[in-house]
Design an enzyme around this catalytic site. Structure first.
Site, short mmCIF file in Angstrom:
data_model
loop_
_atom_site.label_atom_id
_atom_site.label_comp_id
_atom_site.label_asym_id
_atom_site.label_seq_id
_atom_site.Cartn_x
_atom_site.Cartn_y
_atom_site.Cartn_z
CB SER A 1 -0.93 0.01 1.21
OG SER A 1 -0.15 0.01 2.40
CB ALA B 1 4.24 1.05 -6.59
CE LYS C 1 6.35 -5.72 5.96
NZ LYS C 1 7.58 -6.53 5.95
CB ALA D 1 8.97 10.12 0.24
N GLY E 1 11.97 14.63 0.21
CA GLY E 1 12.34 15.62 -0.80
C GLY E 1 11.24 15.93 -1.79
N GLY E 2 10.68 14.91 -2.43
CA GLY E 2 9.59 15.17 -3.34
C GLY E 2 9.53 14.26 -4.54
CD GLU F 1 15.35 15.82 -3.83
OE1 GLU F 1 15.44 14.75 -4.46
OE2 GLU F 1 14.46 16.03 -2.99
CG ASP G 1 8.27 -9.35 3.67
OD1 ASP G 1 9.33 -9.71 4.22
OD2 ASP G 1 7.36 -8.73 4.25
CG HIS H 1 19.93 9.73 1.41
ND1 HIS H 1 20.53 10.85 1.95
CD2 HIS H 1 18.90 10.17 0.68
CE1 HIS H 1 19.85 11.93 1.55
NE2 HIS H 1 18.86 11.54 0.77
NE ARG I 1 19.91 10.47 -3.06
CZ ARG I 1 18.63 10.27 -2.99
NH1 ARG I 1 18.16 9.04 -3.04
NH2 ARG I 1 17.81 11.27 -2.88
CG HIS J 1 17.65 6.31 0.61
ND1 HIS J 1 16.87 6.77 1.65
CD2 HIS J 1 17.23 6.97 -0.50
CE1 HIS J 1 16.01 7.66 1.18
NE2 HIS J 1 16.19 7.79 -0.12
NE ARG K 1 15.75 6.06 -5.64
CZ ARG K 1 15.35 7.09 -4.89
NH1 ARG K 1 14.65 8.08 -5.41
NH2 ARG K 1 15.66 7.13 -3.61
P1 FAD Z 1 6.50 1.18 -0.11
O1 FAD Z 1 6.04 2.57 -0.04
O2 FAD Z 1 7.66 0.83 0.73
O3 FAD Z 1 5.27 0.25 0.32
C1 FAD Z 1 5.45 -1.13 0.54
C2 FAD Z 1 4.13 -1.73 0.96
O4 FAD Z 1 4.21 -3.15 0.88
C3 FAD Z 1 3.71 -1.41 2.38
O5 FAD Z 1 2.34 -1.13 2.37
C4 FAD Z 1 3.93 -2.73 3.14
O6 FAD Z 1 3.00 -2.96 4.18
C5 FAD Z 1 3.64 -3.73 2.03
N1 FAD Z 1 4.27 -5.03 2.25
C6 FAD Z 1 5.58 -5.35 2.21
N2 FAD Z 1 5.74 -6.67 2.45
C7 FAD Z 1 4.50 -7.19 2.62
C8 FAD Z 1 4.01 -8.49 2.90
N3 FAD Z 1 4.82 -9.55 3.08
N4 FAD Z 1 2.67 -8.67 3.02
C9 FAD Z 1 1.82 -7.62 2.88
N5 FAD Z 1 2.23 -6.35 2.61
C10 FAD Z 1 3.55 -6.16 2.49
N6 FAD Z 1 11.72 8.73 -3.20
C11 FAD Z 1 11.43 9.82 -3.93
O7 FAD Z 1 11.15 9.72 -5.13
N7 FAD Z 1 11.42 11.04 -3.33
C12 FAD Z 1 11.71 11.23 -2.02
O8 FAD Z 1 11.67 12.34 -1.52
C13 FAD Z 1 12.05 10.09 -1.24
N8 FAD Z 1 12.37 10.21 0.06
C14 FAD Z 1 12.59 9.09 0.80
C15 FAD Z 1 12.82 9.22 2.17
C16 FAD Z 1 12.97 8.09 2.96
C17 FAD Z 1 13.24 8.23 4.43
C18 FAD Z 1 12.89 6.81 2.36
C19 FAD Z 1 13.04 5.57 3.20
C20 FAD Z 1 12.68 6.68 1.01
C21 FAD Z 1 12.53 7.82 0.21
N9 FAD Z 1 12.30 7.72 -1.16
C22 FAD Z 1 12.02 8.83 -1.88
C23 FAD Z 1 12.13 6.40 -1.78
C24 FAD Z 1 10.63 6.12 -1.92
O9 FAD Z 1 9.96 6.57 -0.78
C25 FAD Z 1 10.34 4.64 -2.10
O10 FAD Z 1 11.18 4.08 -3.06
C26 FAD Z 1 8.90 4.44 -2.56
O11 FAD Z 1 8.04 5.10 -1.68
C27 FAD Z 1 8.57 2.97 -2.62
O12 FAD Z 1 7.20 2.84 -2.85
P2 FAD Z 1 6.54 1.42 -3.01
O13 FAD Z 1 5.11 1.65 -3.25
O14 FAD Z 1 7.29 0.62 -3.98
O15 FAD Z 1 6.79 0.69 -1.58
C1 SIN Z 2 15.57 12.95 0.02
O1 SIN Z 2 14.67 13.70 0.39
O2 SIN Z 2 16.77 13.22 0.12
C2 SIN Z 2 15.21 11.64 -0.57
C3 SIN Z 2 14.94 11.79 -2.00
C4 SIN Z 2 14.96 10.44 -2.64
O3 SIN Z 2 15.30 9.43 -2.04
O4 SIN Z 2 14.65 10.39 -3.83
#
Ligand code: FAD
Ligand code: SIN
Length: 552
Positions: A33, A36, A55, A66, A68-69, A135, A233, A254, A300, A361, A396
């Site tokens: 959730s 993506a 989960k 997240a 930065g944006g 950035e 997972d 990071h 980075r 990161h 990335r």
């Molecule tokens: P996630 O958002 O991680 O969601 C994963 C989901 O899968 C969760 O809902 C979890 O519960 C579920 N899940 C996982 N395993 C299971 C399981 N076994 N059973 C059921 N559910 C499960 N990116 C940017 O582009 N800009 C930013 O500014 C930025 N800042 C960031 C800052 C931080 C601190 C971090 C950690 C990352 C940042 N990123 C940023 C990276 C970005 O946030 C992530 O790459 C992106 O949000 C991933 O999205 P996702 O939907 O793939 O997964």
């Molecule tokens: C950050 O805000 O520095 C994270 C941005 C990113 O991971 O893309």
């Protein structure tokens, strides 16, 4: 160098007989959730019935953290798609797929408009236009943000509201996906997932299309910006089910995570450097100016590597972000969450230096998908951080991953309609007869040891000897921990992390060059012959070598 036989042979984490479990049928199941998964669910719900699993609660995700944006060309006077494409390709160090990059960055602006329509509260500048931050690696201001530094929280809230209001989507929180289901008679077809809920127990969810959107695996490292949910997972279950995975040696570190004993490695956004913050060592010297023309805003891998060298040479535990010249009012207004977080540790950004060091990161590699998000298993799709789409190459570009989640989530949501229309979802009898060896294993101890060895030996700098040592240790732990059968989420997560760590370490050992985030001290040069992706699949004892993304 194959995985330990137990890791390569084991198909399911637990024993079960599908016929004896409660069943649920849906057109599309989305596991995850974050940005993506929610985007995929909203799109698929326009043609199908959808179940979304998380989960934990819906907002426990990397997405919600997240800061930065989201990268998108918005200032068309000073920026264009070619610029965004070029910056992404330069950061990706020869491994980005140009067609994929073009497809994704070209759709950014339309995605921003759709989000604004859903109610995403993008920050505006003094003239009422969308405010754009800078950035690392971006040669133009093109980062859209919300509530200053809380973009992820705003994005997560916006999409969750839309999902909760959609009548074709059912949401299951606290529901852990254990494994993808395949029938032995037709092992290349994914039939759904087996899940566990602490109150309702095991359940089989049969789906015509299964979308993995489980995010990354930062918890495999001792130092990480990722929240606890990021345990890889999805990657582990995809591997067990026979899906191809790729580019696992590329893990992004990071440069600037807060480094204070007792505090978790909270991220200090790259956007802080975008507002003018500099990096200084314990002598107060700026060290990025001599290393890259973009100095603190270099890509980075370059900034993280330079900090790593500073720490190795000086023996210090951190370097510092100097934000003092930005001014208290401006800093607080632009970064309210970071200011509040720092104040909890008595750090005042307008007067104090902020101790930082790099932390794991982002997982660049993942489940190997083509343009439609299809994997090599029929009915199985992947998007977001768990997927390897060819956008990020070997490193990335900042703020491209939320964008990837939005664009690829939508594409997967559209394309999975083909699987739904095939209507091949009659339940099968699936029997997992894994038996658990009765051994007293303390998985929490394995968890801590695994994170340490990954950080020391498979971290920012790697060498053949250190990688061999890491692989030997991981194999030893796998030999008795992956045999066991456990009954709760935390244990399954550690088992999954063992799979993920073993795959990352092997991939890092195979790639005998330095490229992007993958830095080998024994092979410091980039080898043009290795401009290819290493792919891995259960039962194959050496990696595939691919020069282009799969056509599917
Ligand atoms: P996630 O958002 O991680 O969601 C994963 C989901 O899968 C969760 O809902 C979890 O519960 C579920 N899940 C996982 N395993 C299971 C399981 N076994 N059973 C059921 N559910 C499960 N990116 C940017 O582009 N800009 C930013 O500014 C930025 N800042 C960031 C800052 C931080 C601190 C971090 C950690 C990352 C940042 N990123 C940023 C990276 C970005 O946030 C992530 O790459 C992106 O949000 C991933 O999205 P996702 O939907 O793939 O997964
Ligand atoms: C950050 O805000 O520095 C994270 C941005 C990113 O991971 O893309």
């Amino acid at each position: 160098d194959p995985l330990h036989p137990i890791a390569d042979e084991r198909r399911y984490l637990i024993p079960f007989r599908s016929a004896l479990l409660p069943h649920l049928f849906t057109d599309v199941i989305v596991v995850g959730s974050g940005v993506a998964g929610l985007q995929a669910a909203l799109t698929a719900a326009e043609h199908s019935d959808v179940v979304v699993l998380a989960k934990g609660s819906l907002d426990e995700s990397n997405t919600a953290y997240a800061q930065g944006g989201i990268a998108a060309v918005a200032d068309t006077e000073n920026d264009d798609i070619e610029g965004h494409l070029r910056d992404t390709m330069v950061a990706g160090a020869g491994l980005c797929d140009e067609a994929v990059v073009r497809r994704i960055v070209s759709r950014a602006s339309e995605q921003m408009s759709q989000l604004a329509e859903l109610g995403m509260p993008f920050d505006l500048d003094a003239d009422g236009r969308v405010a754009l931050g800078r950035e690392g690696g971006h040669r133009a201001a093109r980062i859209l943000h919300a509530h200053g530094d809380a973009t992820g929280r705003a994005l997560s809230d916006t999409l969750i509201t839309a999902v909760r209001n959609h009548e074709s989507i059912r949401v299951f929180e606290n529901c852990f996906a254990l494994d993808l289901l395949t029938d032995e008679a037709e092992p290349d077809h994914c039939l759904g997932v087996i899940t566990h809920h602490p109150r309702h127990g095991l359940q089989v969810i049969w789906a015509a299309a299964t979308i993995l959107a489980t995010g990354g695996s930062g918890q495999v490292y001792r130092e990480t910006t990722n929240p606890n949910v990021a345990t890889g997972d999805g990657l582990a279950m995809a591997y067990r089910a026979g899906a191809e995975v790729a580019d696992l040696e590329f893990n992004q570190f990071h440069p600037t995570a807060l480094y204070l004993a007792g505090a978790s490695r909270l991220l200090i956004s790259e956007a802080v450097r975008g507002e003018g913050a500099t990096l200084v060592n314990s002598q107060g010297e700026r060290f990025m100016t001599g290393i890259h023309e973009l100095a603190e805003l270099a890509p980075r891998d370059i900034v993280a590597g330079a900090i790593y060298r500073q720490l190795a040479d000086s023996g210090d535990t951190s370097v510092f972000l100097d934000t003092r010249h930005i001014g208290a009012e401006r800093f607080h207004k632009r970064f309210p969450s970071i200011t509040a977080m720092l104040r909890q540790f008595d750090i005042e950004p307008s007067t104090d230096l902020i101790p930082i060091r790099p932390a794991a990161h982002y997982a660049i590699g993942g489940v190997w998908v083509g343009e439609s998000g299809r994997t090599n298993l029929a009915g199985l799709y992947a998007c977001g951080e768990v997927a390897c789409t060819g956008l990020h190459g070997a490193n990335r570009l900042a703020s491209n991953s939320l964008l990837e989640g939005l664009v690829c989530g939508e594409e997967v949501g559209l394309h999975c309609r083909a699987a739904v229309e095939e209507e091949r979802r009659a339940p099968r009898r699936i029997v997992s007869d894994v038996t658990g060896a009765d051994r007293p294993v303390d998985l929490d101890d394995i968890f801590q040891s695994l994170k340490s060895v990954m950080w020391r030996h498979v971290g920012i700098e790697r060498s053949g000897d250190a990688l061999a040592d890491a692989i030997a240790r991981l194999d030893l732990w796998a030999s008795y921990s992956l045999e066991g059968v456990f009954e709760e989420r935390e244990s399954w997560e550690v088992q999954n992390l063992l799979w993920v760590a073993s795959l990352i370490a092997r991939a890092a050992a195979q790639r005998q060059e330095s490229r992007g985030t993958h830095c080998r001290t024994d092979f410091p040069e980039t080898d043009q012959e290795l401009a290819m992706h290493l792919t891995w699949r259960r039962g194959q004892h050496s990696p595939g070598r691919e020069t282009s993304m799969p056509q599917r």
